[in-house]
Design an enzyme around this catalytic site. Sequence first.
Site, PDB file in Angstrom:
ATOM      1  N   ASP A  15      20.884  52.254 158.465  1.00 49.74           N
ATOM      2  CA  ASP A  15      22.302  52.049 158.276  1.00 49.74           C
ATOM      3  C   ASP A  15      22.440  50.832 157.358  1.00 49.74           C
ATOM      4  O   ASP A  15      21.476  50.084 157.163  1.00 49.74           O
ATOM      5  CB  ASP A  15      22.981  51.805 159.629  1.00 49.74           C
ATOM      6  CG  ASP A  15      24.450  51.491 159.494  1.00 49.74           C
ATOM      7  OD1 ASP A  15      25.166  52.275 158.849  1.00 49.74           O
ATOM      8  OD2 ASP A  15      24.885  50.444 160.003  1.00 49.74           O
ATOM      9  N   ASP A  17      25.915  48.569 156.687  1.00 48.13           N
ATOM     10  CA  ASP A  17      26.757  47.501 157.234  1.00 48.13           C
ATOM     11  C   ASP A  17      26.251  47.084 158.611  1.00 48.13           C
ATOM     12  O   ASP A  17      26.185  47.898 159.535  1.00 48.13           O
ATOM     13  CB  ASP A  17      28.213  47.974 157.353  1.00 48.13           C
ATOM     14  CG  ASP A  17      28.898  48.091 156.003  1.00 48.13           C
ATOM     15  OD1 ASP A  17      28.928  47.088 155.284  1.00 48.13           O
ATOM     16  OD2 ASP A  17      29.388  49.187 155.685  1.00 48.13           O
ATOM     17  N   ASP A 214      22.991  49.398 163.906  1.00 52.59           N
ATOM     18  CA  ASP A 214      23.564  48.296 164.680  1.00 52.59           C
ATOM     19  C   ASP A 214      24.660  48.756 165.623  1.00 52.59           C
ATOM     20  O   ASP A 214      25.179  47.949 166.388  1.00 52.59           O
ATOM     21  CB  ASP A 214      24.141  47.234 163.742  1.00 52.59           C
ATOM     22  CG  ASP A 214      25.406  47.725 163.031  1.00 52.59           C
ATOM     23  OD1 ASP A 214      25.324  48.747 162.331  1.00 52.59           O
ATOM     24  OD2 ASP A 214      26.470  47.089 163.193  1.00 52.59           O
TER      25      ASP A 214
END
Length: 334
Positions: A15, A17, A214
């Site tokens: 991922d 961001d 995250d």
Amino acid sequence: MSDGLADGYDLVIFDLDGVIYLIDKPIPGAAEAVGRLRASGTSVAYATNNASRRAGDVASLLTGMGVPAEPGEVLTSAGAAAAVLARRLPAGAPVLVVGADALRAEVTDAGLTPVSTAEEKPEAVVQGFGPDVGWKVLTEAALAVRAGATWVATNTDRTLPSPRGPLPGNGSLVAVLRTALDREPDLVVGKPQPGLFTTAASVSGAERPLAVGDRLDTDIQGAVGAGMDCVLVLTGVSGPADLLAAPPERRPTFVADNLGGLFRAADDARLPLDAGSAGGWRVTVEGDRARLDGSGDPITALRLLCSATWNGVPVTGVEPVSPDAAALLDSWGL
């Protein structure tokens, strides 16, 4: 060959961001981690729900941060949404775009016609994050959906991680239409749907991919749904308290403070840790209480406590015994 966690996989899907960067600022150690993987011969891909940049723009941004990337290694929810609509609609069909210029460009490249008003009789509304999305375009989207247009959301992330803290994400904007229309989108393309992960693995020909994210509700749930091992890094949205409360469909294989965890022993990150005690910590379960005693690496304590909470102890039942345990739980908001 070393015995690092990532060594057991032939592709690592990141991922962006909250994992590689925060908005436009690189997370410390991210460039070094990606470079180390590439040097070892491990393939790398990037899968992002953020629909405000095209794959080429994302690759350029990453390269400018010291993370070399090719457009073909980047999968975005904007590109995926446009591809879905191109399969469902006739060539040239009008599509009302709610989002950034990147989403409009993807719709155009898919052979469809981006429009801005309900009067243009769009056959679909595609909604992605854009910092300039406002009431006017949301109004047109609501009118178009009420008139029968298919409503497709690139993702429903409630927030975006940033150096200043969580900011409203596309899910917050989708919620505006959900409230006005009293209904859900017809289709959500991005994570937690598994498509971005499975496409990344298919493109690279990977047999044993590893996903890194995250967010439990998008990255991890999407990887679990795709049948992939996954790592939660604590550099973005989801924190220790969220992990302790995670339902089965949002439970990662591993947890790490940051991307450096990819190069430590897999057994030092695997979830849950059922030993009862390890690394200076001890967890004692008594009924609906789990008591944490001792001192040591916070990740070890987290893994031990996951064993308790994932087996029925409520997160509110986690209690400290030692001063270090009290300080740690306080830092986690418990």
